[in-house]
Each structure stands twice: as structure tokens, then as C-alpha cells.
Design a protein around this motif. Structure first.
Motif, PDB file in Angstrom:
ATOM      1  N   GLY A 198      46.702  24.956  -5.246  1.00  0.00           N
ATOM      2  CA  GLY A 198      46.577  24.741  -4.424  1.00  0.00           C
ATOM      3  C   GLY A 198      48.582  23.805  -4.143  1.00  0.00           C
ATOM      4  O   GLY A 198      48.689  23.303  -4.668  1.00  0.00           O
ATOM      5  N   HIS A 215      54.647  24.420   7.006  1.00  0.00           N
ATOM      6  CA  HIS A 215      54.496  25.336   6.342  1.00  0.00           C
ATOM      7  C   HIS A 215      55.292  25.844   5.966  1.00  0.00           C
ATOM      8  O   HIS A 215      54.950  27.065   5.177  1.00  0.00           O
ATOM      9  CB  HIS A 215      54.548  25.605   7.565  1.00  0.00           C
ATOM     10  CG  HIS A 215      52.724  25.634   9.094  1.00  0.00           C
ATOM     11  ND1 HIS A 215      51.427  26.009   8.076  1.00  0.00           N
ATOM     12  CD2 HIS A 215      52.868  24.786  10.025  1.00  0.00           C
ATOM     13  CE1 HIS A 215      50.694  25.413   9.051  1.00  0.00           C
ATOM     14  NE2 HIS A 215      51.605  25.221  10.113  1.00  0.00           N
ATOM     15  N   ARG A 218      53.889  25.246   2.373  1.00  0.00           N
ATOM     16  CA  ARG A 218      53.163  26.596   1.778  1.00  0.00           C
ATOM     17  C   ARG A 218      54.492  28.073   1.641  1.00  0.00           C
ATOM     18  O   ARG A 218      54.068  28.371   0.795  1.00  0.00           O
ATOM     19  CB  ARG A 218      52.526  26.336   3.161  1.00  0.00           C
ATOM     20  CG  ARG A 218      51.173  27.584   2.630  1.00  0.00           C
ATOM     21  CD  ARG A 218      50.374  27.918   3.643  1.00  0.00           C
ATOM     22  NE  ARG A 218      48.939  26.848   3.698  1.00  0.00           N
ATOM     23  CZ  ARG A 218      49.488  25.832   4.469  1.00  0.00           C
ATOM     24  NH1 ARG A 218      50.099  25.727   5.829  1.00  0.00           N
ATOM     25  NH2 ARG A 218      48.800  24.531   4.412  1.00  0.00           N
ATOM     26  N   ARG A 219      55.233  28.308   2.461  1.00  0.00           N
ATOM     27  CA  ARG A 219      55.909  29.529   2.356  1.00  0.00           C
ATOM     28  C   ARG A 219      56.268  30.052   1.439  1.00  0.00           C
ATOM     29  O   ARG A 219      56.232  31.077   0.544  1.00  0.00           O
ATOM     30  CB  ARG A 219      56.310  29.582   3.651  1.00  0.00           C
ATOM     31  CG  ARG A 219      55.722  30.057   4.675  1.00  0.00           C
ATOM     32  CD  ARG A 219      56.808  30.588   5.950  1.00  0.00           C
ATOM     33  NE  ARG A 219      57.625  29.837   6.410  1.00  0.00           N
ATOM     34  CZ  ARG A 219      57.340  28.872   7.462  1.00  0.00           C
ATOM     35  NH1 ARG A 219      56.638  28.826   7.929  1.00  0.00           N
ATOM     36  NH2 ARG A 219      58.318  27.493   7.587  1.00  0.00           N
ATOM     37  N   TYR A 221      55.612  28.431  -1.527  1.00  0.00           N
ATOM     38  CA  TYR A 221      54.818  28.108  -2.606  1.00  0.00           C
ATOM     39  C   TYR A 221      54.373  29.710  -2.963  1.00  0.00           C
ATOM     40  O   TYR A 221      54.835  30.569  -4.390  1.00  0.00           O
ATOM     41  CB  TYR A 221      54.240  27.555  -2.283  1.00  0.00           C
ATOM     42  CG  TYR A 221      52.173  27.266  -3.222  1.00  0.00           C
ATOM     43  CD1 TYR A 221      53.126  27.118  -4.597  1.00  0.00           C
ATOM     44  CD2 TYR A 221      51.215  28.276  -2.732  1.00  0.00           C
ATOM     45  CE1 TYR A 221      51.624  27.043  -5.294  1.00  0.00           C
ATOM     46  CE2 TYR A 221      49.794  28.300  -3.365  1.00  0.00           C
ATOM     47  CZ  TYR A 221      49.840  27.425  -4.977  1.00  0.00           C
ATOM     48  OH  TYR A 221      48.761  27.925  -5.627  1.00  0.00           O
ATOM     49  N   GLN A 222      54.082  30.528  -1.926  1.00  0.00           N
ATOM     50  CA  GLN A 222      53.849  31.826  -1.659  1.00  0.00           C
ATOM     51  C   GLN A 222      54.793  32.698  -2.390  1.00  0.00           C
ATOM     52  O   GLN A 222      54.342  33.669  -3.035  1.00  0.00           O
ATOM     53  CB  GLN A 222      53.225  32.121  -0.689  1.00  0.00           C
ATOM     54  CG  GLN A 222      52.090  31.249  -0.357  1.00  0.00           C
ATOM     55  CD  GLN A 222      51.258  31.377   1.676  1.00  0.00           C
ATOM     56  OE1 GLN A 222      52.699  32.613   2.467  1.00  0.00           O
ATOM     57  NE2 GLN A 222      50.491  31.602   1.670  1.00  0.00           N
ATOM     58  N   ALA A 223      55.905  32.425  -1.774  1.00  0.00           N
ATOM     59  CA  ALA A 223      57.127  33.880  -3.211  1.00  0.00           C
ATOM     60  C   ALA A 223      57.601  33.431  -3.583  1.00  0.00           C
ATOM     61  O   ALA A 223      57.493  34.144  -4.621  1.00  0.00           O
ATOM     62  CB  ALA A 223      58.039  33.135  -1.686  1.00  0.00           C
ATOM     63  N   ALA A 226      54.839  34.487  -6.270  1.00  0.00           N
ATOM     64  CA  ALA A 226      54.998  35.657  -5.928  1.00  0.00           C
ATOM     65  C   ALA A 226      54.529  37.327  -7.086  1.00  0.00           C
ATOM     66  O   ALA A 226      54.999  36.184  -8.070  1.00  0.00           O
ATOM     67  CB  ALA A 226      55.728  36.448  -5.149  1.00  0.00           C
ATOM     68  N   ASN A 233      62.204  34.430  -8.676  1.00  0.00           N
ATOM     69  CA  ASN A 233      62.388  34.231  -7.321  1.00  0.00           C
ATOM     70  C   ASN A 233      62.605  33.365  -6.789  1.00  0.00           C
ATOM     71  O   ASN A 233      62.868  33.456  -5.392  1.00  0.00           O
ATOM     72  CB  ASN A 233      60.089  34.033  -7.724  1.00  0.00           C
ATOM     73  CG  ASN A 233      59.592  35.885  -7.379  1.00  0.00           C
ATOM     74  OD1 ASN A 233      59.935  36.852  -7.371  1.00  0.00           O
ATOM     75  ND2 ASN A 233      58.367  35.359  -8.280  1.00  0.00           N
ATOM     76  N   THR A 266      51.465  27.210 -13.178  1.00  0.00           N
ATOM     77  CA  THR A 266      50.908  28.534 -12.316  1.00  0.00           C
ATOM     78  C   THR A 266      49.121  28.390 -11.254  1.00  0.00           C
ATOM     79  O   THR A 266      48.379  27.870 -12.067  1.00  0.00           O
ATOM     80  CB  THR A 266      51.496  29.536 -12.801  1.00  0.00           C
ATOM     81  OG1 THR A 266      50.841  30.440 -13.695  1.00  0.00           O
ATOM     82  CG2 THR A 266      53.096  29.850 -13.027  1.00  0.00           C
ATOM     83  N   PRO A 267      49.393  29.129 -10.095  1.00  0.00           N
ATOM     84  CA  PRO A 267      47.714  29.562  -9.236  1.00  0.00           C
ATOM     85  C   PRO A 267      46.866  29.934 -10.551  1.00  0.00           C
ATOM     86  O   PRO A 267      48.001  30.147 -11.951  1.00  0.00           O
ATOM     87  CB  PRO A 267      49.014  30.010  -8.174  1.00  0.00           C
ATOM     88  CG  PRO A 267      50.046  29.669  -8.315  1.00  0.00           C
ATOM     89  CD  PRO A 267      50.764  30.382  -9.547  1.00  0.00           C
TER      90      PRO A 267
END
Length: 276
Positions: A198, A215, A218-219, A221-223, A226, A233, A266-267
Motif C-alpha cells: 500500500g 487521495h 492513492r488514485r 497509485y491505483q491507476a 492497474a 499506465n 509492485t503490489p
């Protein structure tokens, strides 16, 4: 010729080689050793049995605790034995048993440590590393040669950083983590082999970042992590203009602009590193 400031205090049992430079109000304790090419800034304090050798410059207000060896020769079989350097900024603390090596003949010849860093007991920084500002290396951390650790990174106890790895600003590396790939800014990395668990939200909050900034990170990171490739990405996110500023932009730039032989950490579902 040795240049010792008149206000410096040197224990009679210490050894200061001819040629060393000792700044104002520096203190050198019993059984310390200061090499001929060492330069100690003002208010530097060496506790008993500390060693500063090689072509090493310690900035003002640094402290070196017992059994630490600052400026030892690079631990590299490729090094040709020529003189290399270690540059340390101001207000760094090196606790018991810390070792910091000078650069190597094959890696640029210089190890660089910034300001306001804390190196806890028995931590190690190898040759040709770059350590930023406000970095913490906890007990027994090992940073391999040629690695880069950016500002405000925390490396928890026993973490091992592979040579040439880059750790982005304000990342948090968990205890005993084995980091073999680059780490984006603001990431939280755990386990061995290491993966991202995370974001370092606590670190961001402590740094005064707003909820909106966190935030946005976080967005981004998620993008970026993905489906698809990480670099693809990140490039798409940059071109879209979404989240392409502030701390989120810092992550995008790290992914796209880094010059590195390593993959990206990576995650957890993609532990083995990213594909370009």
C-alpha cells in the motif's frame, strides 16, 4: 599538515593523522582514529573508539558513536585501490557499529550522504550510494552499492536494499524486507521478496500533506498498477492530465524518468516486478 581548530577538544589517547582537518569546537574522544584525508566540520563529535578514515568529509554537527567506521574502503573486488570519497552533510548521527564506505573506482568514486540523517546501530551503506535528507536507517539495515535512497525514507530494522536499487521519496520499507526492485515515492514495502503493501499514509500525514493530496496519490497509485504495464499506465495517466501534478506527478515522473537496471516493486499480487 594537520589543521586543528584551537577550540577543538581531542583526547590524548586519540590518534589524529597528520593532514586531517578538525573544525571549531569539534570533540574527539578516547581511542578514536581520524585519518590523514579526513575533514571534520564544526561541532562534530566522535565518541570513544569511533573511526573516520579515507577521503571523508563530515559536515557540521555530526555525531559518530563507538565502533562506527565512517569512510572505509569500498567492499568491491573491482575497485582498483585508488582514493575515492565520502561526502556527508550536516547533523547526521551514526550510532554504534555503523559502516559507510567511500565510492569505488568503477562507480563514480564518491558516496554521498545528505543532511539530518539517522543511522542506527550496525547499519551499512555501500560504495557509490546516494542517501538524501531526513532518512532513517534502523538497526542492521543493509544498503548495497550504487543504491539511491531519496529524502524522508524510513528503512526498518534488518531491511536489505539490493545494489543499484532506487527508493523514492518518503517511502517506508518494513522490517526484514528484501528489496530487489525500485520503490516508487510514498510506497509502503514489506516482506522478502519485497512487495508493496500500500501507501505510506502515516508518513504523508506526518509530512503535512492534505487529505486531497493523499487521495490524489492513492488514485495515481491505483491507476499505475492497474491491469497492463506500469510504464504504459503511467504514460497514459500523464497524457490524460489526471493527477499529473504535486505528489502524484512525482510518482509518475519516478516511473517514467528513472534510469535504472531494476524493475519496479509492485503490489502483492505482482511480487516479481513490473514489465516495461
Amino acid at each position: 599538515m594537520t589543521n586543528i581548530a584551537s577550540s577543538a577538544k581531542i583526547d590524548s589517547r586519540a590518534i589524529v593523522e597528520d593532514g586531517a582537518v578538525i573544525g571549531e569546537h569539534a570533540e574527539i574522544g578516547a581511542f578514536c582514529y581520524v585519518g590523514a584525508n579526513a575533514v571534520l566540520g564544526d561541532n562534530v563529535k566522535l565518541l570513544h573508539h569511533a573511526v573516520v578514515e579515507g577521503a571523508t568529509r563530515l559536515g557540521d554537527d555530526c555525531q559518530v558513536f563507538p565502533m562506527a567506521v565512517i569512510g572505509g574502503a569500498p567492499q568491491s573486488i573491482r575497485h582498483d585501490g585508488s582514493q575515492t570519497r565520502l561526502e556527508v552533510g550536516r547533523n547526521c548521527v551514526f550510532r554504534e557499529g555503523v559502516t559507510i564506505n567511500t565510492g569505488s573506482s568503477h562507480g563514480g568514486g564518491e558516496t554521498v550522504v545528505g543532511h539530518d540523517n539517522l543511522f542506527l546501530a550496525n547499519s551499512h551503506v555501500g560504495h557509490d550510494c546516494r542517501i538524501g535528507n531526513n532518512v532513517i536507517l534502523s538497526n542492521n539495515v543493509m544498503v548495497g552499492g550504487h543504491a539511491t535512497v531519496h529524502d524522508r525514507v524510513i528503512l526498518s530494522g534488518g531491511a536489505a536494499i539490493h545494489q543499484f536499487v532506487q527508493i523514492g521519496r518518503q517511502a517506508f520499507i518494513g522490517g526484514l524486507a528484501g528489496v530487489v526492485n525500485d520503490v516508487i515515492p510514498y510506497a509502503m514495502v514489506v516482506d522478502n521478496p519485497a512487495f508493496m503493501g500500500g501507501l505510506n499514509v502515516v508518513g504523508m500525514q506526518r509530512a503535512g500533506m492534505s487529505k486531497g493530496e493523499i487521495h490524489a496519490v492513492r488514485r495515481a497509485y491505483q491507476a499505475i498498477f492497474a491491469a497492463g504495464t506500469v510504464i504504459g499506465n503511467a504514460r497514459a495517466l500523464l497524457e490524460s492530465g489526471d493527477e499529473a501534478e504535486g505528489a502524484a506527478r512525482e510518482i509518475i515522473d519516478f516511473v517514467l524518468d528513472r534510469d535504472s537496471e531494476r524493475a519496479l516493486t509492485t503490489p502483492g499480487s505482482r511480487r516479481r516486478g513490473s514489465k516495461a
